[in-house]
Design a protein around this motif. Structure first.
Motif, short mmCIF file in Angstrom:
data_model
loop_
_atom_site.label_atom_id
_atom_site.label_comp_id
_atom_site.label_asym_id
_atom_site.label_seq_id
_atom_site.Cartn_x
_atom_site.Cartn_y
_atom_site.Cartn_z
N ALA A 106 0.81 -1.22 0.00
CA ALA A 106 0.00 0.00 0.00
C ALA A 106 0.84 1.27 0.00
N HIS A 107 1.93 1.26 0.76
CA HIS A 107 2.78 2.45 0.87
C HIS A 107 4.24 2.04 0.65
N PRO A 108 4.62 1.82 -0.60
CA PRO A 108 5.96 1.31 -0.89
C PRO A 108 7.06 2.33 -0.61
N ASN A 109 8.20 1.81 -0.19
CA ASN A 109 9.39 2.63 -0.03
C ASN A 109 9.98 2.87 -1.42
N ALA A 110 10.11 4.13 -1.81
CA ALA A 110 10.53 4.47 -3.17
C ALA A 110 11.92 3.93 -3.49
#
Length: 223
Positions: A106-110
């Motif tokens: 859902a909130h990936p580390n770029a």
């Protein structure tokens, strides 16, 4: 970009030797879980992944979220952001394609996503990034089309050869759907569509009669 391979059963994405596997480093901190039990192996390891630049888990049709703590109160959100799913698209018994579908949480580390993508691109793959949904991109798009073709064949709209020829000449497809499914295995089409039908509840994914029969016949022959 260093990573290590963790084998967890037979891999549909990498059934044979490949540069991605040959380039792995057993001493690396970033694990790539391969095989039909990749997700279970990841969960069973329960390792502290703080030193890992990224984690990759091979998927079938299931969601990456089946193996992650997605609760809003999770204390491992930073680690979860570095965990990605992937699958190399492969139609039935055919050779795996050069496409990697890379599944993000859902909130990936770029930075982790960029590193994971680079691993596949360095190995010569084309990478498509997608959200965490059953079947990802290709299967979600093509399986209803294949089912529709099989159902029109049952309805005697046209012969298999005429349907395939029409789609090849009319739409420029390299191969018609009936010939393609028969070549790569109708039973494999059943397995994927049944899984998507159970996950999504959409009748467009309900396996067509010919695929169901092929699957049941294959089970009888395996006995």
């Amino acid at each position: 970009m260093s990573y290590k391979i963790i084998r967890a059963g037979e891999s549909r994405s990498f059934p044979e030797a490949h540069a991605l596997i040959d380039s792995a480093d057993r001493s690396a901190n970033s694990p790539v879980y391969l095989g039909v039990n990749a997700g279970q192996s990841f969960v069973r390891d329960g390792a502290n992944l703080s030193d890992a630049e990224f984690v990759l888990i091979e998927l079938a049709t299931e969601c990456l979220g089946a193996y992650l703590d997605e609760t809003t109160t999770s204390h491992d959100a930073a680690q979860t952001a570095k965990i990605f799913g992937f699958a190399r698209f492969r139609l039935g018994s055919s050779e795996p394609s050069n496409l990697i579908e890379l599944v993000v949480p859902a909130h990936p580390n770029a930075d982790a996503l960029a590193a994971a993508r680079k691993v596949f691109e360095d190995a010569g793959f084309v990478v498509a990034v997608c959200g965490d949904f059953p079947g990802r991109i290709v299967d979600r798009l093509v399986r209803p089309y294949y089912n529709a073709a099989l159902r029109r064949l049952d309805e005697k709209l046209a012969t298999a050869s005429d349907m395939d020829m029409t789609l090849r000449l009319g739409l420029g497809y390299p191969e018609g759907p009936i010939g393609l499914l028969e070549r790569t295995g109708l039973e494999h089409h059943y397995t994927v569509t049944q899984a998507l039908y159970e996950a999504l509840g959409d009748s467009a994914y309900a396996p067509a009669r010919r695929a169901t029969n092929a699957f049941n016949r294959a089970k009888l022959l395996d006995r």
